[in-house]
Design a protein around this motif. Structure first.
Motif, PDB file in Angstrom:
ATOM      1  N   ASP A   1      77.819  66.328  29.408  1.00  0.00           N
ATOM      2  CA  ASP A   1      78.882  67.262  29.038  1.00  0.00           C
ATOM      3  C   ASP A   1      78.582  68.565  29.761  1.00  0.00           C
ATOM      4  OD1 ASP A   1      80.087  65.467  27.285  1.00  0.00           O
ATOM      5  OD2 ASP A   1      78.869  66.133  25.591  1.00  0.00           O
ATOM      6  N   ARG A   2      79.597  69.138  30.419  1.00  0.00           N
ATOM      7  CA  ARG A   2      79.379  70.343  31.218  1.00  0.00           C
ATOM      8  C   ARG A   2      80.359  71.447  30.802  1.00  0.00           C
ATOM      9  NH1 ARG A   2      77.288  70.900  36.622  1.00  0.00           N
ATOM     10  NH2 ARG A   2      77.235  68.641  36.741  1.00  0.00           N
ATOM     11  N   TRP A   3      79.827  72.677  30.703  1.00  0.00           N
ATOM     12  CA  TRP A   3      80.613  73.868  30.433  1.00  0.00           C
ATOM     13  C   TRP A   3      80.493  74.763  31.661  1.00  0.00           C
ATOM     14  CZ3 TRP A   3      77.714  71.222  27.010  1.00  0.00           C
ATOM     15  CH2 TRP A   3      78.323  70.845  25.822  1.00  0.00           C
ATOM     16  N   TYR A   4      81.605  74.980  32.366  1.00  0.00           N
ATOM     17  CA  TYR A   4      81.587  75.737  33.625  1.00  0.00           C
ATOM     18  C   TYR A   4      81.260  77.212  33.418  1.00  0.00           C
ATOM     19  CZ  TYR A   4      84.061  71.616  35.333  1.00  0.00           C
ATOM     20  OH  TYR A   4      84.426  70.339  35.636  1.00  0.00           O
ATOM     21  N   GLU A   5      81.993  77.860  32.511  1.00  0.00           N
ATOM     22  CA  GLU A   5      81.817  79.302  32.322  1.00  0.00           C
ATOM     23  C   GLU A   5      80.421  79.643  31.820  1.00  0.00           C
ATOM     24  OE1 GLU A   5      84.448  82.049  29.917  1.00  0.00           O
ATOM     25  OE2 GLU A   5      85.892  81.053  31.248  1.00  0.00           O
ATOM     26  N   LYS A   6      79.870  78.812  30.948  1.00  0.00           N
ATOM     27  CA  LYS A   6      78.538  79.049  30.404  1.00  0.00           C
ATOM     28  C   LYS A   6      77.439  78.634  31.372  1.00  0.00           C
ATOM     29  CE  LYS A   6      79.833  78.107  25.612  1.00  0.00           C
ATOM     30  NZ  LYS A   6      79.555  77.258  24.451  1.00  0.00           N
ATOM     31  N   ARG A   7      77.805  77.901  32.442  1.00  0.00           N
ATOM     32  CA  ARG A   7      76.839  77.359  33.418  1.00  0.00           C
ATOM     33  C   ARG A   7      75.768  76.543  32.679  1.00  0.00           C
ATOM     34  NH1 ARG A   7      74.159  81.194  36.961  1.00  0.00           N
ATOM     35  NH2 ARG A   7      73.709  79.311  38.126  1.00  0.00           N
ATOM     36  N   MET A   8      76.247  75.599  31.878  1.00  0.00           N
ATOM     37  CA  MET A   8      75.366  74.827  31.028  1.00  0.00           C
ATOM     38  C   MET A   8      75.834  73.375  31.008  1.00  0.00           C
ATOM     39  SD  MET A   8      74.457  75.641  27.057  1.00  0.00           S
ATOM     40  CE  MET A   8      73.867  77.257  27.497  1.00  0.00           C
ATOM     41  N   LEU A   9      74.850  72.468  30.878  1.00  0.00           N
ATOM     42  CA  LEU A   9      75.205  71.070  30.695  1.00  0.00           C
ATOM     43  C   LEU A   9      74.273  70.437  29.687  1.00  0.00           C
ATOM     44  CD1 LEU A   9      73.166  68.849  32.294  1.00  0.00           C
ATOM     45  CD2 LEU A   9      74.267  69.861  34.246  1.00  0.00           C
ATOM     46  N   LYS A  10      74.795  69.453  28.978  1.00  0.00           N
ATOM     47  CA  LYS A  10      73.997  68.670  28.045  1.00  0.00           C
ATOM     48  C   LYS A  10      74.036  67.239  28.549  1.00  0.00           C
ATOM     49  CE  LYS A  10      72.982  67.579  23.316  1.00  0.00           C
ATOM     50  NZ  LYS A  10      73.243  67.797  21.920  1.00  0.00           N
ATOM     51  N   ALA A  11      72.844  66.677  28.737  1.00  0.00           N
ATOM     52  CA  ALA A  11      72.731  65.327  29.273  1.00  0.00           C
ATOM     53  C   ALA A  11      72.058  64.425  28.242  1.00  0.00           C
ATOM     54  CB  ALA A  11      71.935  65.359  30.565  1.00  0.00           C
ATOM     55  N   TYR A  12      72.448  63.157  28.258  1.00  0.00           N
ATOM     56  CA  TYR A  12      71.931  62.181  27.310  1.00  0.00           C
ATOM     57  C   TYR A  12      71.214  61.064  28.067  1.00  0.00           C
ATOM     58  CZ  TYR A  12      75.358  64.627  24.489  1.00  0.00           C
ATOM     59  OH  TYR A  12      76.082  65.604  23.856  1.00  0.00           O
ATOM     60  N   ASP A  13      70.083  60.600  27.499  1.00  0.00           N
ATOM     61  CA  ASP A  13      69.235  59.579  28.120  1.00  0.00           C
ATOM     62  C   ASP A  13      68.913  60.012  29.553  1.00  0.00           C
ATOM     63  OD1 ASP A  13      67.682  57.360  28.388  1.00  0.00           O
ATOM     64  OD2 ASP A  13      69.350  55.951  28.577  1.00  0.00           O
ATOM     65  N   VAL A  14      68.037  61.001  29.648  1.00  0.00           N
ATOM     66  CA  VAL A  14      67.834  61.765  30.876  1.00  0.00           C
ATOM     67  C   VAL A  14      66.523  61.431  31.565  1.00  0.00           C
ATOM     68  CG1 VAL A  14      67.677  64.122  31.764  1.00  0.00           C
ATOM     69  CG2 VAL A  14      69.095  63.635  29.806  1.00  0.00           C
ATOM     70  N   ARG A  15      66.565  61.449  32.899  1.00  0.00           N
ATOM     71  CA  ARG A  15      65.378  61.352  33.746  1.00  0.00           C
ATOM     72  C   ARG A  15      65.511  62.452  34.801  1.00  0.00           C
ATOM     73  NH1 ARG A  15      65.150  58.795  29.966  1.00  0.00           N
ATOM     74  NH2 ARG A  15      65.001  56.588  29.674  1.00  0.00           N
ATOM     75  N   ILE A  16      64.522  63.358  34.838  1.00  0.00           N
ATOM     76  CA  ILE A  16      64.533  64.443  35.828  1.00  0.00           C
ATOM     77  C   ILE A  16      63.302  64.294  36.710  1.00  0.00           C
ATOM     78  CG2 ILE A  16      64.381  66.940  36.187  1.00  0.00           C
ATOM     79  CD1 ILE A  16      65.781  67.313  33.490  1.00  0.00           C
ATOM     80  N   THR A  17      63.509  64.388  38.018  1.00  0.00           N
ATOM     81  CA  THR A  17      62.411  64.417  38.978  1.00  0.00           C
ATOM     82  C   THR A  17      62.448  65.789  39.633  1.00  0.00           C
ATOM     83  OG1 THR A  17      62.636  62.057  39.407  1.00  0.00           O
ATOM     84  CG2 THR A  17      61.389  63.350  41.013  1.00  0.00           C
TER      85      THR A  17
ATOM     86  N   TYR B   1      57.873  64.235  36.643  1.00  0.00           N
ATOM     87  CA  TYR B   1      58.945  63.492  36.000  1.00  0.00           C
ATOM     88  C   TYR B   1      59.079  63.945  34.550  1.00  0.00           C
ATOM     89  CZ  TYR B   1      57.992  60.545  40.028  1.00  0.00           C
ATOM     90  OH  TYR B   1      57.786  60.096  41.299  1.00  0.00           O
ATOM     91  N   LEU B   2      60.314  64.083  34.114  1.00  0.00           N
ATOM     92  CA  LEU B   2      60.605  64.438  32.731  1.00  0.00           C
ATOM     93  C   LEU B   2      61.648  63.454  32.226  1.00  0.00           C
ATOM     94  CD1 LEU B   2      60.473  66.453  30.292  1.00  0.00           C
ATOM     95  CD2 LEU B   2      62.359  67.657  31.376  1.00  0.00           C
ATOM     96  N   SER B   3      61.376  62.824  31.089  1.00  0.00           N
ATOM     97  CA  SER B   3      62.385  61.965  30.469  1.00  0.00           C
ATOM     98  C   SER B   3      62.533  62.385  29.016  1.00  0.00           C
ATOM     99  CB  SER B   3      62.000  60.492  30.579  1.00  0.00           C
ATOM    100  OG  SER B   3      60.833  60.219  29.859  1.00  0.00           O
ATOM    101  N   ALA B   4      63.754  62.240  28.496  1.00  0.00           N
ATOM    102  CA  ALA B   4      64.047  62.634  27.118  1.00  0.00           C
ATOM    103  C   ALA B   4      65.338  61.969  26.661  1.00  0.00           C
ATOM    104  CB  ALA B   4      64.187  64.151  27.023  1.00  0.00           C
ATOM    105  N   ASP B   5      65.514  61.935  25.341  1.00  0.00           N
ATOM    106  CA  ASP B   5      66.764  61.411  24.792  1.00  0.00           C
ATOM    107  C   ASP B   5      67.941  62.303  25.181  1.00  0.00           C
ATOM    108  OD1 ASP B   5      65.364  59.334  23.622  1.00  0.00           O
ATOM    109  OD2 ASP B   5      65.254  60.295  21.661  1.00  0.00           O
ATOM    110  N   SER B   6      67.712  63.625  25.171  1.00  0.00           N
ATOM    111  CA  SER B   6      68.766  64.557  25.589  1.00  0.00           C
ATOM    112  C   SER B   6      68.133  65.830  26.145  1.00  0.00           C
ATOM    113  CB  SER B   6      69.702  64.900  24.428  1.00  0.00           C
ATOM    114  OG  SER B   6      69.023  65.615  23.428  1.00  0.00           O
ATOM    115  N   THR B   7      68.868  66.493  27.016  1.00  0.00           N
ATOM    116  CA  THR B   7      68.427  67.780  27.551  1.00  0.00           C
ATOM    117  C   THR B   7      69.613  68.722  27.623  1.00  0.00           C
ATOM    118  OG1 THR B   7      68.838  67.186  29.857  1.00  0.00           O
ATOM    119  CG2 THR B   7      66.622  66.799  29.028  1.00  0.00           C
ATOM    120  N   ILE B   8      69.286  70.003  27.567  1.00  0.00           N
ATOM    121  CA  ILE B   8      70.272  71.043  27.849  1.00  0.00           C
ATOM    122  C   ILE B   8      69.739  71.801  29.052  1.00  0.00           C
ATOM    123  CG2 ILE B   8      71.344  73.173  27.031  1.00  0.00           C
ATOM    124  CD1 ILE B   8      71.133  72.000  24.181  1.00  0.00           C
ATOM    125  N   VAL B   9      70.523  71.850  30.116  1.00  0.00           N
ATOM    126  CA  VAL B   9      70.158  72.607  31.307  1.00  0.00           C
ATOM    127  C   VAL B   9      70.985  73.877  31.288  1.00  0.00           C
ATOM    128  CG1 VAL B   9      70.052  72.637  33.824  1.00  0.00           C
ATOM    129  CG2 VAL B   9      69.613  70.500  32.588  1.00  0.00           C
TER     130      VAL B   9
END
Length: 189
Positions: A71-87, A98-106
């Motif tokens: 889910d992304r909010w343009y004006e807030k420059r924010m996103l919420k991701a589900y079942d996430v893998r970040i490299t 590597y970072l993995s989580a059930d959810s993240t807010i960037v």
């Protein structure tokens, strides 16, 4: 017109006039133009499934994010991701974390990543397990506010309130217990 149809005709005409009057009264004074107001800011501007995002600094990839849903909010420059893998690639060493989580807010405005649920941070130097994690990309510092497990050099540390970096080069932790080998030369009194 015959006299037997006059009552029906008058009755039908009366009903038609009544319906017309009701229609005029109900629409009187109302603007039928659709509203151009923004929707509730609590709702995302965009929702996407099975997403891969690459974040660049110049020509170099800073991090890759994979998620089942975003889910992304343009004006807030924010996103919420589900079942996430970040490299994330360290710009100096070019080594991945590597970072993995059930959810993240960037939060791109504050340059922070908040991870929740079965969080795992893995780097060549060690692994960190926790229920939640905050990655401040401005200072390149990671904090795990609750219970945490740290695996490093074959040793396991358990504690609370970990502070480290993405490479897990150092660790500050409260209420620590450990499993592994103890070498007095490595312990700084």
């Amino acid at each position: 017109m015959s006299s037997r149809f006059r009552p029906i005709w008058r009755g039908s005409l009366s009903i038609l006039l009544l319906i017309g009057a009701l229609a005029l009264i109900s629409c009187k004074g109302q603007d039928l133009t659709p509203s151009r107001e923004r929707l509730d800011l609590g709702l995302p501007d965009e929702t996407s499934d099975k997403v891969k995002i690459l974040e660049y600094v110049g020509d170099e990839v800073e991090y890759e994010l994979y998620a089942k849903k975003i889910d992304r909010w343009y004006e807030k420059r924010m996103l919420k991701a589900y079942d996430v893998r970040i490299t994330s690639i360290d710009p100096k060493t070019k080594l991945p974390t590597y970072l993995s989580a059930d959810s993240t807010i960037v939060d791109d405005t504050r340059n922070m990543i908040f991870a929740y649920g079965d969080v795992l941070l893995s780097s060549p130097s060690g692994k960190v397990y926790g229920g939640s994690m905050v990655w401040d990309r401005n200072t390149d510092e990671i904090t795990v506010p609750g219970k945490v497990t740290l695996e490093k050099d074959g040793n396991i540390l358990r504690g609370e309130s970990l502070r480290t970096n993405p490479a897990v080069d150092f660790a500050y932790m409260d209420v620590v217990s450990a499993d592994g080998k103890f070498d007095e030369a490595d312990f700084n009194w």
